[in-house]
Enzyme design. Structure first.
Site, PDB file in Angstrom:
ATOM      1  N   HIS A 160       0.835  -1.191   0.000  1.00 49.18           N
ATOM      2  CA  HIS A 160       0.000   0.000   0.000  1.00 49.18           C
ATOM      3  C   HIS A 160       0.877   1.251   0.000  1.00 49.18           C
ATOM      4  O   HIS A 160       1.676   1.458   0.916  1.00 49.18           O
ATOM      5  CB  HIS A 160      -0.911   0.029   1.227  1.00 49.18           C
ATOM      6  CG  HIS A 160      -2.076  -0.890   1.116  1.00 49.18           C
ATOM      7  ND1 HIS A 160      -3.186  -0.788   1.924  1.00 49.18           N
ATOM      8  CD2 HIS A 160      -2.332  -1.924   0.278  1.00 49.18           C
ATOM      9  CE1 HIS A 160      -4.067  -1.732   1.591  1.00 49.18           C
ATOM     10  NE2 HIS A 160      -3.558  -2.438   0.595  1.00 49.18           N
ATOM     11  N   TYR A 203     -10.225   5.118   6.455  1.00 56.14           N
ATOM     12  CA  TYR A 203     -10.550   5.502   7.826  1.00 56.14           C
ATOM     13  C   TYR A 203     -11.660   6.549   7.753  1.00 56.14           C
ATOM     14  O   TYR A 203     -11.453   7.642   7.198  1.00 56.14           O
ATOM     15  CB  TYR A 203      -9.332   6.087   8.534  1.00 56.14           C
ATOM     16  CG  TYR A 203      -8.221   5.092   8.773  1.00 56.14           C
ATOM     17  CD1 TYR A 203      -8.102   4.437   9.997  1.00 56.14           C
ATOM     18  CD2 TYR A 203      -7.285   4.806   7.782  1.00 56.14           C
ATOM     19  CE1 TYR A 203      -7.081   3.534  10.234  1.00 56.14           C
ATOM     20  CE2 TYR A 203      -6.258   3.905   8.002  1.00 56.14           C
ATOM     21  CZ  TYR A 203      -6.159   3.263   9.228  1.00 56.14           C
ATOM     22  OH  TYR A 203      -5.144   2.359   9.448  1.00 56.14           O
ATOM     23  N   PRO A 218      -5.707   0.534  18.095  1.00 54.98           N
ATOM     24  CA  PRO A 218      -5.380  -0.013  16.776  1.00 54.98           C
ATOM     25  C   PRO A 218      -5.471   0.996  15.635  1.00 54.98           C
ATOM     26  O   PRO A 218      -5.079   0.671  14.515  1.00 54.98           O
ATOM     27  CB  PRO A 218      -6.416  -1.128  16.599  1.00 54.98           C
ATOM     28  CG  PRO A 218      -7.570  -0.718  17.458  1.00 54.98           C
ATOM     29  CD  PRO A 218      -6.956  -0.014  18.634  1.00 54.98           C
ATOM     30  N   LYS A 235       0.042   0.305  15.050  1.00 54.81           N
ATOM     31  CA  LYS A 235       1.409   0.357  15.571  1.00 54.81           C
ATOM     32  C   LYS A 235       1.791  -0.827  16.461  1.00 54.81           C
ATOM     33  O   LYS A 235       2.972  -1.023  16.747  1.00 54.81           O
ATOM     34  CB  LYS A 235       1.604   1.649  16.384  1.00 54.81           C
ATOM     35  CG  LYS A 235       1.479   2.921  15.567  1.00 54.81           C
ATOM     36  CD  LYS A 235       2.554   3.003  14.535  1.00 54.81           C
ATOM     37  CE  LYS A 235       2.330   4.123  13.558  1.00 54.81           C
ATOM     38  NZ  LYS A 235       3.175   4.002  12.375  1.00 54.81           N
ATOM     39  N   TYR A 257       2.530   7.244   9.907  1.00 53.29           N
ATOM     40  CA  TYR A 257       1.768   6.043   9.573  1.00 53.29           C
ATOM     41  C   TYR A 257       2.694   4.937   9.054  1.00 53.29           C
ATOM     42  O   TYR A 257       2.545   3.765   9.435  1.00 53.29           O
ATOM     43  CB  TYR A 257       0.713   6.376   8.519  1.00 53.29           C
ATOM     44  CG  TYR A 257      -0.303   5.277   8.288  1.00 53.29           C
ATOM     45  CD1 TYR A 257      -1.480   5.232   9.017  1.00 53.29           C
ATOM     46  CD2 TYR A 257      -0.082   4.271   7.339  1.00 53.29           C
ATOM     47  CE1 TYR A 257      -2.415   4.224   8.806  1.00 53.29           C
ATOM     48  CE2 TYR A 257      -1.003   3.270   7.123  1.00 53.29           C
ATOM     49  CZ  TYR A 257      -2.162   3.243   7.858  1.00 53.29           C
ATOM     50  OH  TYR A 257      -3.070   2.234   7.654  1.00 53.29           O
TER      51      TYR A 257
END
Length: 393
Positions: free
Chosen positions: A72, A201, A293, A297, A385
């Site tokens: 990704h 998200y 979550p 991480k 991220y």
């Protein structure tokens, strides 16, 4: 029994460290209170940072990851159904993440351990640690009705939030920091194609949602829920309906519905203990810290812990230097707190809190709108991220 390193727990932290020790020629024994089927069957994270994928390749266990992992280069955010993309690769000099479930990582670690005859003690009951403040630590447990003893040089606690290792640090030494969130994640797994090729998200007036995946044919979806929800109240149909509302019409049109084969509710917590080393005991992974979550991480932090600790232990045995192990806790915690900050922040801008009023909601919306329009804000999100470089800690 005698070994150099006693590792408590066969989760990602414990198994990665065991392989690092084997690669360096350092004796290690892993002790686990459950069996392999139980550990391998736990559904956990699925987004791997380069710190994790690089280590898998360095240990020679990345072949299946290369074949099956989904690369990704970006992720998507949605505000009340309006979707925009963060181009992580472009913003971080080409850094990407890989979607590959923790269950698959554990399978690779266990298969490689069997092939290398790496010693693992399964079904160890009543594990206890002693002598940690001296130079002769001892681990005891009971298996098959027989008491067992393991003498070692160092103990590494990788036995999770509820394990025995953290409790071995004296109360007047241990400091803990915690934030318990007033909601959980209701998640399902279903053998249906994902709604998008990247994670989404979603912040919606009704609450958070996440569109994720484990493979091109297996989807992982979550919605924010109350921590005391009764999972029996959530039929598949109700879940799909609520998910689609929160994702918005653009994404909902691409959602393929199907029967779930797993449905769980997970609470959200931020937790850190300090120090991560006391005497001959080191903590790594969930034994020392928990993150919500939202930022993906958890496992990656565990891997960064044992990457640092593994290097320090090699220096101790190869060069006779204690500098690495003496500095482990401070170095690891510097990285942990940065990950905690990002996970807390990302949770705060994507979830609905019970105490939020109209002002809070408008601030949240302004934050997401700022991210949408600011390359600098997007770069900050992206570099956190995909995972800060190890040197940044």
């Amino acid at each position: 029994m005698r070994t150099q390193i006693a590792i408590i727990g066969v989760g990602p932290a414990g198994m990665f460290l065991a392989h690092l020790m084997r690669q360096a020629g350092i004796d290690a024994v892993v002790i686990e209170r459950r069996d392999r089927a139980y550990v391998e069957g736990r559904v956990r994270a699925g987004v791997l940072e380069p710190v994790t994928t690089d280590l898998m390749h360095r240990l020679g266990i990345g072949a299946r990851l290369l074949r099956e992992g989904l690369i990704h280069g970006g992720t998507k955010l949605a505000l009340d159904g309006d979707v925009f993309r963060i181009d992580m690769a472009a913003l971080t000099g080409g850094t990407t993440v890989t979607v590959y479930g923790q269950q698959e990582v554990m399978r690779d670690l266990f298969d490689a351990a069997e092939a290398a005859d790496l010693p693992i003690v399964w079904n160890a009951a009543d594990v206890a640690l002693s002598g940690l403040d001296g130079d002769r630590p001892v681990v005891t447990w009971r298996a098959d009705g027989v008491d067992r003893t393991l003498d070692c040089d160092f103990v590494v606690g990788c036995d999770g939030f509820h394990g025995v290792s953290r409790g071995a640090i004296p109360a007047d030494v241990l400091r803990t920091y915690e934030r318990v969130y007033p909601f959980g994640w209701l998640g399902i797994l279903a053998d249906v194609p994902p709604a998008d090729h990247e994670l989404i998200y979603a912040n919606h007036a009704r609450g958070f949602a996440l569109a994720s995946m484990r493979s091109p044919t297996r989807s992982r979806y979550y919605i924010q829920c109350a921590v005391d929800e009764d999972i029996a109240d959530w039929s598949d149909a109700r879940f799909w309906d609520e998910l689609c509302v929160r994702l918005g019409p653009e994404t909902a049109a691409k959602v393929v519905r199907g029967p779930s084969f797993e449905k769980t509710i997970a609470p959200l917590r931020s937790f850190v203990c300090e120090p991560m080393r006391w005497g001959r005991l080191f903590l790594a992974g969930d034994a020392a810290h928990i993150v919500p979550p939202t930022g993906a991480k958890g496992m990656n932090l565990a891997v960064s812990d044992v990457t640092m600790l593994g290097k320090a232990l090699v220096e101790r045995y190869r060069d006779g230097s204690d500098a690495g192990i003496d500095g482990y806790s401070a170095r690891a915690l510097a990285r942990v707190w940065k990950a905690e900050r990002f996970s807390w922040w990302f949770t705060s801008v994507t979830h609905r809190f019970p105490t939020m009023d109209g002002f809070d909601r408008r601030i949240q919306m302004a934050e997401l709108d700022y991210i949408r329009g600011s390359q600098a804000a997007q770069r900050t999100l992206a570099e956190n991220y995909v995972g800060l470089p190890m040197g940044a800690a």
